[in-house]
Scaffold this active site. Structure first.
Site, mmCIF file in Angstrom:
data_model
loop_
_atom_site.group_PDB
_atom_site.id
_atom_site.type_symbol
_atom_site.label_atom_id
_atom_site.label_comp_id
_atom_site.label_asym_id
_atom_site.label_seq_id
_atom_site.Cartn_x
_atom_site.Cartn_y
_atom_site.Cartn_z
ATOM 1 N N ASP A 15 0.806 -1.223 0.000
ATOM 2 C CA ASP A 15 0.000 0.000 0.000
ATOM 3 C C ASP A 15 0.838 1.272 0.000
ATOM 4 O OD1 ASP A 15 -2.101 -1.760 0.274
ATOM 5 O OD2 ASP A 15 -3.031 -0.684 1.936
ATOM 6 N N HIS A 66 -6.274 3.193 -4.479
ATOM 7 C CA HIS A 66 -6.230 3.445 -3.031
ATOM 8 C C HIS A 66 -6.551 4.913 -2.723
ATOM 9 C CE1 HIS A 66 -5.360 2.187 1.002
ATOM 10 N NE2 HIS A 66 -4.169 2.745 1.109
ATOM 11 N N HIS A 70 -5.105 9.334 -0.193
ATOM 12 C CA HIS A 70 -5.187 8.510 1.006
ATOM 13 C C HIS A 70 -6.180 9.087 2.009
ATOM 14 C CE1 HIS A 70 -3.793 5.735 4.174
ATOM 15 N NE2 HIS A 70 -3.432 4.999 3.148
ATOM 16 N N HIS A 163 3.482 -2.287 3.300
ATOM 17 C CA HIS A 163 3.535 -0.916 2.775
ATOM 18 C C HIS A 163 4.864 -0.645 2.065
ATOM 19 C CE1 HIS A 163 0.308 -0.629 5.737
ATOM 20 N NE2 HIS A 163 -0.116 0.420 5.070
HETATM 21 ZN ZN LIG Z 1 -3.016 3.027 2.814
#
Ligand SMILES: [Zn+2]
Length: 196
Positions: A15, A66, A70, A163
């Site tokens: 991510d 995504h 964010h 991540h």
């Molecule tokens: Zn995220």
């Protein structure tokens, strides 16, 4: 692949990229292990680092939307604003890859996809992407703790949340080699979510 081996499938997800420091390191480690993953990218980082998105797709990985910036309050937005945010992010991805990109998934920032978001995903033909293993690598608990958390929770069908962007991800990168070794040793194959 044996029939037994076929049941051992999982999905790796990364991510908050692309990130010029960490995404290339993650791509190199995945390549070394012949592993594919889903990259949940943030629109404004796609805008800043389009070549990294190109490289990610060219290496055979899958993209996930995504949101543009964010948005931690995404599910509280109006449907119109959700559509606008997701579409803007998709346009940024299309522009990065130079055409219509394949982006089958959406992951909501900071949480599983909430009920208010589902109709929007349906209207945009996106699949929600949640996770089953969260080692909280973003909190930087140490590379060993990240490794133990992921390998200790491995199950067939697992979706692992890691991540490659959004902050200092050096611990995640340091953990990844051991995680990939452990997954290989356990006999897992990488699939996209929902694939057998
Ligand atoms: Zn995220």
């Amino acid at each position: 692949v044996t029939e037994t081996g076929d049941r051992y499938t999982l999905t790796l997800t990364f991510d908050d990229g692309p990130n010029p420091t960490y995404t290339p390191q993650v791509l190199a480690l995945l390549h070394k292990h012949d592993a594919t993953a889903v990259f949940c990218v943030v629109g404004q980082s796609v805008h800043d680092y389009p070549q990294l998105v190109q490289r990610t797709v060219a290496a055979g990985h899958t993209l996930c939307n995504h949101t543009y910036a964010h948005d931690g309050q995404f599910s509280k937005r109006t449907k119109q604003d959700m559509v606008r945010d997701i579409s803007r992010t998709k346009e940024e991805i299309d522009s990065a890859v130079g055409g219509r990109a394949t982006v089958p998934y959406f992951r909501q920032p900071n949480t599983y996809v909430q009920p208010s978001v589902m109709p929007v995903l349906e209207s945009l033909d996106l699949r929600p992407l949640d996770w089953t293993i969260d080692p909280r690598d973003w909190s930087r608990p140490g590379a060993d703790a990240i490794v133990q958390s992921v390998l200790g929770q491995l199950r067939p069908g697992a979706v692992v949340l890691l991540h490659d962007g959004g902050g200092d991800r050096s611990q995640t990168v340091a953990a990844l080699e051991q995680i990939l070794d452990g997954i290989d040793a356990a006999g897992y194959r990488y699939v996209m979510p929902g694939e057998k």
